[in-house]
Design an enzyme around this catalytic site. Structure first.
Site, PDB file in Angstrom:
ATOM      1  N   LYS A 166     -13.836  61.909   7.206  1.00 34.05           N
ATOM      2  CA  LYS A 166     -13.567  62.491   8.532  1.00 34.05           C
ATOM      3  C   LYS A 166     -13.673  61.407   9.609  1.00 34.05           C
ATOM      4  O   LYS A 166     -12.859  61.351  10.538  1.00 34.05           O
ATOM      5  CB  LYS A 166     -14.548  63.636   8.790  1.00 34.05           C
ATOM      6  CG  LYS A 166     -14.522  64.226  10.191  1.00 34.05           C
ATOM      7  CD  LYS A 166     -13.276  65.048  10.454  1.00 34.05           C
ATOM      8  CE  LYS A 166     -13.083  65.379  11.921  1.00 34.05           C
ATOM      9  NZ  LYS A 166     -13.811  66.472  12.457  1.00 34.05           N
ATOM     10  N   LYS A 234     -18.699  61.374  20.475  1.00 27.24           N
ATOM     11  CA  LYS A 234     -19.759  61.453  19.459  1.00 27.24           C
ATOM     12  C   LYS A 234     -19.242  60.907  18.125  1.00 27.24           C
ATOM     13  O   LYS A 234     -19.903  60.133  17.444  1.00 27.24           O
ATOM     14  CB  LYS A 234     -20.185  62.922  19.336  1.00 27.24           C
ATOM     15  CG  LYS A 234     -21.295  63.215  18.366  1.00 27.24           C
ATOM     16  CD  LYS A 234     -20.927  63.961  17.107  1.00 27.24           C
ATOM     17  CE  LYS A 234     -19.958  65.076  17.179  1.00 27.24           C
ATOM     18  NZ  LYS A 234     -19.630  65.707  15.920  1.00 27.24           N
TER      19      LYS A 234
END
Ligand code: NA7
Length: 293
Positions: A166, A234
């Site tokens: 990811k 993030k």
């Protein structure tokens, strides 16, 4: 299946809703009370939600949030029993994932990292693509749940590999979008028609899913969050941390991280990450204009 769903944010709320629609028995918990899912039970804390569940599905902000809901006060940990599966759709650190998985494995609990791609619309429509790490058995057991929330799953390897992949995916999205935003800014400053530029992109190898998806929103100046800038920021930080742990240098991403930092300081952290464009526009003294395709 009996599912405890923890975290009812933009993604989690839609995912839990689709689990209920598919007939699963869902109990939810969210840190801020008051978020509900029609047809699902509500628990007072994560531990209570997990009581008697076959699967605990997490969709919270970051690594610290995952640690808190599992191992913190009133956390899931106390309710874990042999054979349960924790599936984590939050995007968090791959190395922390492996540590968490190790801790729960002592109780005979499997950890499947299942971050996803497809944004708010994919979560709503049940068309997410899951990027999965975990042993084959537990991943197989989760298939009915994946099917209720998504259209494809890619098992990338054992626990942790879903998160690692990811990050590699979001690295590309961040860099592709930055290239697109810089091109739009320069072209606008040089007097190029944006609509024409988009048509050209569409007809050439420059075309990408990121550009197809974001182009119309930009032309409408619609920066409402499909994927908030703060969460992409993030993920960029997580990627840089993972790269540091693995002694990999990512110079382009380091530069893009600075853009996200500055865009956050401008007060745009809760807008879509496409709002990073506004910083480039400000520096260039232009605004990208156009009509929706
Ligand atoms: P959102 O909409 O920001 O939702 C985040 C959720 O995480 C929301 O339910 C939060 O609860 C919850 N949260 C955040 N911090 C904590 C802590 N410390 N403890 C418990 N719960 C927490 O994010 P998205 O739904 O878009 O994305 C979720 C993940 O998927 C994220 O990792 C993305 O990168 C991918 P709140 O309602 O604020 O109390």
């Amino acid at each position: 299946m009996r599912v405890a769903f923890v975290g009812l944010g933009i993604m989690g709320h839609a995912m839990a809703t689709n689990l209920v629609k598919a007939g699963h028995e869902v109990t939810v918990w969210n840190r801020t009370p008051g978020k509900l899912v029609e047809g699902a039970g509500v628990a007072p804390n994560p531990g209570a939600a997990a009581q008697g569940a076959e699967v605990v599905w997490l969709c919270v902000s970051d690594t610290d949030a995952v640690e808190t809901v599992i191992f913190g006060k009133d956390g899931v940990q106390a309710s874990l029993t042999e054979g349960m599966i924790i599936a984590d759709s939050s995007t968090i650190s791959p190395s922390a994932t492996m540590k968490f998985a190790e801790r729960v494995s002592a109780k005979g609990v499997a950890w499947v990292d299942a971050p996803m791609t497809g944004s708010k619309i994919g979560a709503r429509d049940g068309t997410l693509v899951f990027i999965v790490g975990g042993s084959e058995g537990p991943v197989e057991q989760l298939k009915p749940l994946f099917a209720a929330m998504g259209k494809r799953i890619f098992r990338m390897g054992d626990t942790g590999k879903g998160q690692a992949t990811k990050l590699a995916m979001n690295l590309q999205i961040a860099l592709i979008f930055e290239g697109f935003a810089e091109a739009l800014t320069l072209a606008t400053k040089l007097g190029v028609d944006t609509q024409q530029l988009l048509s050209l992109i569409e007809a050439t190898m420059v075309r990408s899913g990121v550009v197809d998806y974001k182009g119309p929103f930009i032309l409408q100046r619609d920066f409402t969050p499909n994927f908030p800038l703060r969460l992409m920021h993030k993920d960029i930080r997580l990627t840089l941390e993972a790269a540091k742990e693995a002694r990999v240098k990512l110079p382009a991403l380091e530069t893009v991280e600075e853009i996200y930092e500055m865009a956050s300081e401008e007060g745009n952290r809760d807008l879509d990450y496409a709002a990073t464009l506004m910083l480039l526009e400000k520096w260039a003294g232009v605004q990208v204009k156009g009509k929706a395709a």
